[in-house]
Design a protein around this motif. Structure first.
Motif, mmCIF file in Angstrom:
data_model
loop_
_atom_site.group_PDB
_atom_site.id
_atom_site.type_symbol
_atom_site.label_atom_id
_atom_site.label_comp_id
_atom_site.label_asym_id
_atom_site.label_seq_id
_atom_site.Cartn_x
_atom_site.Cartn_y
_atom_site.Cartn_z
ATOM 1 N N GLY A 1 0.628 -1.013 -0.420
ATOM 2 C CA GLY A 1 -0.117 0.227 0.053
ATOM 3 C C GLY A 1 1.008 1.756 -0.217
ATOM 4 N N GLY A 2 0.741 1.977 -1.102
ATOM 5 C CA GLY A 2 1.084 3.417 -0.960
ATOM 6 C C GLY A 2 2.715 3.956 -1.606
ATOM 7 N N PHE A 3 2.990 2.070 -2.287
ATOM 8 C CA PHE A 3 4.512 2.548 -2.784
ATOM 9 C C PHE A 3 4.333 2.690 -3.795
ATOM 10 C CE2 PHE A 3 8.646 -0.571 -2.457
ATOM 11 C CZ PHE A 3 9.785 0.695 -3.275
ATOM 12 N N THR A 4 4.200 3.890 -4.462
ATOM 13 C CA THR A 4 4.759 4.012 -5.922
ATOM 14 C C THR A 4 5.997 3.977 -6.464
ATOM 15 O OG1 THR A 4 2.377 5.188 -5.358
ATOM 16 C CG2 THR A 4 4.107 5.567 -7.358
ATOM 17 N N PRO A 5 6.968 3.859 -7.025
ATOM 18 C CA PRO A 5 7.771 3.675 -7.495
ATOM 19 C C PRO A 5 8.051 4.730 -8.695
ATOM 20 C CG PRO A 5 7.072 1.364 -7.807
ATOM 21 C CD PRO A 5 6.227 2.052 -7.000
ATOM 22 N N PRO A 6 9.297 5.228 -8.996
ATOM 23 C CA PRO A 6 9.692 6.352 -9.168
ATOM 24 C C PRO A 6 9.519 5.680 -10.799
ATOM 25 C CG PRO A 6 11.367 5.894 -8.938
ATOM 26 C CD PRO A 6 10.681 4.965 -7.990
ATOM 27 N N ASP A 7 8.601 6.826 -11.778
ATOM 28 C CA ASP A 7 8.368 6.130 -13.077
ATOM 29 C C ASP A 7 9.083 5.434 -13.692
ATOM 30 O OD1 ASP A 7 6.754 5.397 -14.808
ATOM 31 O OD2 ASP A 7 5.505 7.225 -15.905
ATOM 32 N N LEU A 8 9.294 4.741 -14.386
ATOM 33 C CA LEU A 8 10.855 4.313 -15.231
ATOM 34 C C LEU A 8 10.458 3.837 -16.320
ATOM 35 C CD1 LEU A 8 13.764 4.280 -12.635
ATOM 36 C CD2 LEU A 8 13.402 5.675 -14.158
ATOM 37 N N PRO A 9 11.175 3.755 -17.347
ATOM 38 C CA PRO A 9 10.858 2.480 -18.958
ATOM 39 C C PRO A 9 11.813 1.596 -18.884
ATOM 40 C CG PRO A 9 12.725 4.115 -19.578
ATOM 41 C CD PRO A 9 12.124 4.723 -17.785
ATOM 42 N N MET A 10 10.321 0.573 -19.103
ATOM 43 C CA MET A 10 10.930 -0.994 -19.085
ATOM 44 C C MET A 10 11.323 -1.634 -20.726
ATOM 45 S SD MET A 10 8.911 -5.104 -18.566
ATOM 46 C CE MET A 10 8.932 -4.117 -16.853
ATOM 47 N N LEU A 11 12.494 -2.326 -20.839
ATOM 48 C CA LEU A 11 12.905 -2.227 -22.131
ATOM 49 C C LEU A 11 11.917 -3.548 -22.748
ATOM 50 C CD1 LEU A 11 15.588 -1.875 -24.113
ATOM 51 C CD2 LEU A 11 16.371 -4.094 -23.507
ATOM 52 N N ASP A 12 11.775 -3.073 -24.098
ATOM 53 C CA ASP A 12 10.567 -3.650 -24.927
ATOM 54 C C ASP A 12 11.736 -4.829 -25.629
ATOM 55 O OD1 ASP A 12 8.126 -2.210 -23.916
ATOM 56 O OD2 ASP A 12 9.188 -0.878 -25.813
ATOM 57 N N ILE B 1 14.957 0.568 -5.469
ATOM 58 C CA ILE B 1 13.659 0.692 -6.110
ATOM 59 C C ILE B 1 12.859 2.185 -5.881
ATOM 60 C CG2 ILE B 1 11.344 0.473 -6.898
ATOM 61 C CD1 ILE B 1 12.317 -3.050 -6.087
ATOM 62 N N ALA B 2 12.217 2.066 -4.743
ATOM 63 C CA ALA B 2 11.813 3.398 -4.593
ATOM 64 C C ALA B 2 13.050 5.016 -4.837
ATOM 65 C CB ALA B 2 11.780 3.976 -3.281
ATOM 66 N N GLY B 3 14.155 4.684 -4.281
ATOM 67 C CA GLY B 3 15.121 5.377 -4.336
ATOM 68 C C GLY B 3 15.218 5.727 -6.580
ATOM 69 N N GLY B 4 15.050 5.295 -7.249
ATOM 70 C CA GLY B 4 15.340 5.185 -8.597
ATOM 71 C C GLY B 4 16.654 4.972 -9.166
ATOM 72 N N ASP B 5 16.993 3.592 -8.780
ATOM 73 C CA ASP B 5 18.274 3.713 -8.646
ATOM 74 C C ASP B 5 18.544 2.293 -9.744
ATOM 75 O OD1 ASP B 5 19.775 5.878 -6.910
ATOM 76 O OD2 ASP B 5 18.778 4.429 -6.016
ATOM 77 N N VAL B 6 17.014 1.270 -9.445
ATOM 78 C CA VAL B 6 16.848 -0.037 -10.555
ATOM 79 C C VAL B 6 15.541 0.495 -11.061
ATOM 80 C CG1 VAL B 6 18.223 -1.014 -9.240
ATOM 81 C CG2 VAL B 6 16.200 -0.721 -8.737
ATOM 82 N N GLU B 7 15.672 0.115 -12.053
ATOM 83 C CA GLU B 7 14.382 -0.201 -13.427
ATOM 84 C C GLU B 7 13.608 -1.430 -13.652
ATOM 85 O OE1 GLU B 7 16.260 -1.045 -17.760
ATOM 86 O OE2 GLU B 7 16.256 0.619 -17.205
ATOM 87 N N PRO B 8 12.434 -1.424 -13.446
ATOM 88 C CA PRO B 8 11.434 -2.734 -14.370
ATOM 89 C C PRO B 8 12.810 -3.463 -15.384
ATOM 90 C CG PRO B 8 10.326 -0.390 -13.976
ATOM 91 C CD PRO B 8 11.938 -0.061 -14.140
ATOM 92 N N VAL B 9 12.247 -5.008 -14.894
ATOM 93 C CA VAL B 9 12.892 -5.441 -15.708
ATOM 94 C C VAL B 9 11.571 -6.698 -16.276
ATOM 95 C CG1 VAL B 9 13.604 -7.818 -15.773
ATOM 96 C CG2 VAL B 9 14.978 -5.824 -14.084
#
Length: 407
Positions: free
Chosen positions: A43-54, A129-137
């Motif tokens: 609940g409430g954990f909204t990670p930075p909006d980062l792109p995912m490789l297509d 994740i919260a710091g935007g230091d890693v991206e979705p995989v």
């Protein structure tokens, strides 16, 4: 076999303030049957909006790896231990490796943007994740992910809102080890090192880290349900105080705290320690040297770890990074890492390539066994058990308490 397990899990909880409204409910080791739904409960954990490789493209030619010691061996430590060189030859991605000693160090280094991939434990993943230091995989681009044990997928420390942030790598439990000649009857639960510690006063051992407070909290969760502990990493002030009291009482009977696995083996060999927390690799090595020890995962559960390979959000070698994630959880590489490091592999096919009896020893793929593990997770102000009517204690609070416990 050689273990390079980290000696500390120190973290800076203040960084987790990046998590706006908590990180949801952390469960124990087993899957709840619906990993995606569990992830949505953060609940409430909204990670930075980062792109995912297509889709994958041409490999860039270089890859900077940030890893726990023993996770990225290139033959320089032992010529027979090398899973980096085959990756370089297959992909054309030249690898450079930097090792780190604590999760706190890994988080700090990833913030520099200088590293393409990182092997992160559960006390670092949500911070990254919260710091935007890693991206979705994009798991569809990692062929070997299909063979990862299902109960390691979509967990709260590597998945947020049904979005994966890395591939599971290896895992293990913190076990209860005892000298079979000195401890009788054989213990069945953690009471032998807490309320029953006086029976072996001066020969009890415990892991030397503030995260060990979770072991006391887990004990209280099972023995004092009125305290309301539902997650050993989510303790309000009263619950933390209760855990501290247990550990202060235990302190009178602890001969030594350990973080170096060799020192624990030595202590059990000399008889200075006869009962306490341990890792499976320590049990195996001690038994191979003739030390009369056994170890159990009590039915009441234990703490443990699960590590994840993640991709840096600032990487310019994204294709090489995906190639590495696929390689490191391949049956061949995952089996090699698991045996060298001393943990259960994440890839179900790795056991076909591991030494005879290795996976049985580490309970690899045993979902029922894994369900008894509460994986290391950083305590934060927003209660990980979902409570919103109280503030939970942070790792900084635990660090202060640990100093007080040890005196």
């Amino acid at each position: 076999m050689r273990i390079n397990r980290r000696a500390s899990t120190g973290v800076a909880a203040v960084v987790l303030a990046l998590v706006a409204a908590g990180c949801g409910t952390e469960d124990s080791g087993g899957d709840d049957g619906d990993g995606g739904s569990a992830a949505e409960e953060q609940g409430g954990f909204t990670p930075p909006d980062l792109p995912m490789l297509d889709e994958l493209g041409e490999n860039e030619g270089t890859l900077s790896v940030l890893a726990w010691p023993g996770y990225a061996e290139d033959g320089s430590t032992d010529k027979s231990v090398d899973w980096v060189t085959p990756f370089e030859e297959d992909t054309g991605c030249e690898v450079s490796v930097k090792y780190f000693g604590t999760s706190d160090e890994a988080v700090s280094l990833m913030k520099t943007g200088e590293y393409d991939v990182v092997s992160a434990s559960g006390d670092a993943t949500l911070r990254l994740i919260a710091g935007g230091d890693v991206e979705p995989v994009n798991m569809d681009l990692i062929a070997n992910y299909a063979d990862v044990w299902p109960f390691l997928k979509d967990r709260l420390w590597n998945t947020v809102g049904d979005v994966n942030y890395g591939v599971p790598h290896g895992y293990g439990a913190n076990l209860l080890m005892y000298n079979t000649e000195e401890v009788s009857p054989a213990p069945t639960d953690w009471s032998v090192v807490f309320d029953g510690a006086s029976d072996h006063s001066g020969a009890v051992t415990a892991y030397d880290s503030p995260i060990y407070i979770a072991d006391a909290a887990l004990y209280l969760m099972n023995t004092q349900p009125d305290l309301g502990i539902e997650n050993p990493y989510a303790l309000d002030e009263d619950q933390l105080a209760a855990a501290v009291d247990v550990l202060k009482a235990q302190r009178e009977h602890v001969g030594e705290y350990w973080s170096d696995y060799l020192k624990e083996i030595q202590a059990f060999t000399t008889g200075d320690s006869v009962v306490g927390t341990t890792w499976q690799v320590i049990v195996n090595l001690a038994q191979s040297e003739g030390v009369p020890v056994e170890a159990i995962l009590p039915e009441t559960g234990s703490t443990g770890w699960s590590d994840t390979w993640m991709i840096g959000s600032k990487t310019e070698s994204r294709n090489c990074a995906y190639a590495w994630l696929n390689h490191i959880i391949s049956p061949e590489a995952n089996a090699a890492v698991a045996e060298w490091f001393g943990e259960a592999p994440a890839n179900s096919k790795a056991c076909d390539l591991a030494s005879e009896g290795f996976c049985d020893s580490y309970h690899a793929g045993d979902e029922a066994y894994a369900e008894g593990i509460w994986y290391w997770t950083t305590p934060i102000e927003e209660c990980l058990d979902g409570r919103t009517d109280v503030q939970c204690t942070t790792y900084q609070d635990w660090t202060t308490a640990w100093t007080e416990i040890k005196g």
